[in-house]
Design a protein around this motif. Structure first.
Motif, PDB file in Angstrom:
ATOM      1  N   ARG A 113      -8.367 -20.173  18.133  1.00  0.00           N
ATOM      2  CA  ARG A 113      -9.667 -20.213  17.461  1.00  0.00           C
ATOM      3  C   ARG A 113     -10.054 -21.636  17.098  1.00  0.00           C
ATOM      4  O   ARG A 113     -11.224 -22.030  17.205  1.00  0.00           O
ATOM      5  CB  ARG A 113      -9.636 -19.329  16.213  1.00  0.00           C
ATOM      6  N   GLY A 114      -9.064 -22.415  16.671  1.00  0.00           N
ATOM      7  CA  GLY A 114      -9.334 -23.808  16.353  1.00  0.00           C
ATOM      8  C   GLY A 114      -9.743 -24.599  17.588  1.00  0.00           C
ATOM      9  O   GLY A 114     -10.673 -25.417  17.538  1.00  0.00           O
ATOM     10  N   VAL A 115      -9.073 -24.348  18.695  1.00  0.00           N
ATOM     11  CA  VAL A 115      -9.428 -25.021  19.949  1.00  0.00           C
ATOM     12  C   VAL A 115     -10.822 -24.605  20.386  1.00  0.00           C
ATOM     13  O   VAL A 115     -11.640 -25.438  20.813  1.00  0.00           O
ATOM     14  CB  VAL A 115      -8.392 -24.700  21.042  1.00  0.00           C
ATOM     15  N   ALA A 153     -16.380 -25.800  21.377  1.00  0.00           N
ATOM     16  CA  ALA A 153     -17.767 -25.400  21.122  1.00  0.00           C
ATOM     17  C   ALA A 153     -18.530 -26.515  20.425  1.00  0.00           C
ATOM     18  O   ALA A 153     -19.748 -26.665  20.610  1.00  0.00           O
ATOM     19  CB  ALA A 153     -17.794 -24.127  20.281  1.00  0.00           C
ATOM     20  N   GLY A 154     -17.798 -27.320  19.636  1.00  0.00           N
ATOM     21  CA  GLY A 154     -18.419 -28.430  18.921  1.00  0.00           C
ATOM     22  C   GLY A 154     -18.580 -29.686  19.752  1.00  0.00           C
ATOM     23  O   GLY A 154     -19.052 -30.703  19.240  1.00  0.00           O
ATOM     24  N   VAL A 174     -11.186 -35.473  22.157  1.00  0.00           N
ATOM     25  CA  VAL A 174     -10.080 -34.859  22.883  1.00  0.00           C
ATOM     26  C   VAL A 174      -9.230 -34.087  21.889  1.00  0.00           C
ATOM     27  O   VAL A 174      -8.756 -34.656  20.896  1.00  0.00           O
ATOM     28  CB  VAL A 174      -9.223 -35.920  23.607  1.00  0.00           C
ATOM     29  N   VAL A 175      -9.010 -32.810  22.157  1.00  0.00           N
ATOM     30  CA  VAL A 175      -8.213 -31.970  21.270  1.00  0.00           C
ATOM     31  C   VAL A 175      -6.737 -32.351  21.372  1.00  0.00           C
ATOM     32  O   VAL A 175      -6.178 -32.426  22.475  1.00  0.00           O
ATOM     33  CB  VAL A 175      -8.388 -30.479  21.608  1.00  0.00           C
ATOM     34  N   ARG A 178     -14.618 -22.058  30.060  1.00  0.00           N
ATOM     35  CA  ARG A 178     -15.883 -21.630  29.456  1.00  0.00           C
ATOM     36  C   ARG A 178     -16.704 -22.825  28.968  1.00  0.00           C
ATOM     37  O   ARG A 178     -17.936 -22.844  29.070  1.00  0.00           O
ATOM     38  CB  ARG A 178     -15.619 -20.686  28.293  1.00  0.00           C
ATOM     39  N   PHE A 179     -16.007 -23.835  28.446  1.00  0.00           N
ATOM     40  CA  PHE A 179     -16.711 -24.983  27.887  1.00  0.00           C
ATOM     41  C   PHE A 179     -16.690 -26.201  28.813  1.00  0.00           C
ATOM     42  O   PHE A 179     -17.026 -27.306  28.384  1.00  0.00           O
ATOM     43  CB  PHE A 179     -16.108 -25.335  26.525  1.00  0.00           C
TER      44      PHE A 179
END
Length: 386
Positions: free
Chosen positions: A150-152, A157-158, A112-113, A190-191
């Motif tokens: 970009r970090g998110v 993506a990871g 979880v971000v 998107r993810f």
């Protein structure tokens, strides 16, 4: 029309309170750590709670306490956000709501971000829900803090499956922009990730800044998100358990409706009554006066730091009554708060608890009287020059 700022209660009266802020440290310590404020309650809240006590109305919270209608009206008046009443639910507090939502939208071990530095319970909440914290620090600019999109993106993506957003952000006070929130929503879509937005500081945006509810940013945001909020920070009701959970769309609404009945039962009756009164139109004038007082203290704090701690780094918050201050230029160690409490008799929140980005930082609660704020910073300045 000018608004008269609220006046904080006298400190002798505040010291009669039995809450964490006034019972954690001895009287010689000025408490500016935990997020409690020093003002009288809004009159509508005092009235409804006094009536309940006189009636002995201290039982269970009813199935329809009026929270839904009160919140919908408040969101429309204060934020221009039209909320579908059927998508509003309630529970005991914001972190309860967050953890219950996360339990349903992530699998055990999912990442979880979390955007650091951030309110310390975010870390515990993710773990309680079975997740793993994926830290994506906010990007600091000369004008403020921003989401590192970009970090998110890299985290999602990871394999991260959710984002726990703090909007406005605690401790930096950042009111995330419409542009950044919309971009975050597109990334989540998107993810195939979920965004859970803690918006408890939303009503406290300062003049010249705007709070943007995440779910109101775009159709995409509504499709991927939940909001969890409460009147508790704005109206100083943390001890009265009540929070609101809002589903962005039909799929999210289905999740909230699937919760065990106990999730709603955790709502305290006094919390429900107080939140209804806080969200009512008759409390708007009190809130405007609170914002006026906090705006003055926000400016005062900047002046005081410049005078007494000139090497401190401070970006005034867009929202709220919490100030994130970098005092690493002074020789107070990685965690300055214990030294300041011991030597200057000022209790501040510990910066490193908000993440490693908090090394050398303190969080200052300026929801107090100007005199208390002035005394606190002067004490810190005296220590710095000693």
């Amino acid at each position: 029309m000018s608004v008269t700022p609220l006046q904080a209660l006298p400190i002798d009266q505040l010291r009669q309170r039995s809450s964490t802020k006034w019972r954690s440290y001895p009287p010689e310590v000025l408490p500016l750590f935990v997020a409690e404020t020093d003002y009288e309650l809004a009159p509508a809240i005092t009235e409804i709670l006094t009536r309940a006590v006189r009636l002995g109305d201290t039982g269970y919270t009813p199935p329809e306490p009026g929270i839904r209608e009160a919140f919908v009206g408040f969101a429309q008046r204060r934020f221009g956000w039209t909320v579908d009443p059927s998508r509003v639910h309630w529970t005991g507090d914001v972190m309860m709501g967050v953890v219950e939502i996360l339990r349903r939208v992530i699998a055990p071990g999912d990442r979880v971000v979390v955007m650091t530095p951030v309110y310390p319970p975010f870390f515990d909440t993710v773990e309680e829900a079975g997740g793993v914290v994926e830290r994506v620090p906010l990007a600091r600019t000369e004008s403020g803090w921003r989401i590192d999109l970009r970090g998110v993106e890299a985290a999602l993506a990871g394999g991260a499956t959710a984002v726990l957003l703090c909007n406005p952000h605690n401790p930096t006070g950042t009111a995330h922009t419409h542009e950044d929130l919309a971009a975050l929503a597109e990334l989540a879509a998107r993810f195939d990730a979920t965004v859970v937005s803690d918006e408890i500081h939303g009503p406290l945006a300062h003049a010249g800044h705007a709070f943007t509810p995440f779910l109101n940013v775009s159709a995409t945001a509504a499709e991927v998100g939940y909001a969890v909020t409460s009147a508790s920070k704005t109206f100083n009701l943390a001890g009265l358990k009540c929070a609101v959970m809002v589903a962005g769309g039909p799929a999210q609404e289905e999740v909230l409706r699937s919760f065990p009945a106990e999730v709603e039962w955790r709502t305290g009756l006094f919390g429900a009554l107080a939140n209804v009164a806080a969200y009512a139109p008759e409390s708007d004038a009190w809130l405007d006066s609170l914002l006026a007082a906090l705006g003055e203290n926000r400016a005062l704090l900047a002046d005081l730091l410049a005078q007494h701690l000139p090497r401190a780094r401070f970006l005034p918050p867009d929202a709220g009554f919490l100030a994130w201050v970098d005092v690493s230029a002074y020789e107070w160690g990685d965690n300055p708060a214990p030294t300041l409490r011991r030597e200057a008799k000022v209790a501040l929140h510990h910066g490193p608890l908000f993440g490693e980005e908090g090394i050398g930082h303190v969080r200052i609660n300026f929801g107090c009287s100007p005199d208390v704020l002035r005394e606190a910073v002067e004490r810190m300045g005296a220590l710095a020059s000693s």
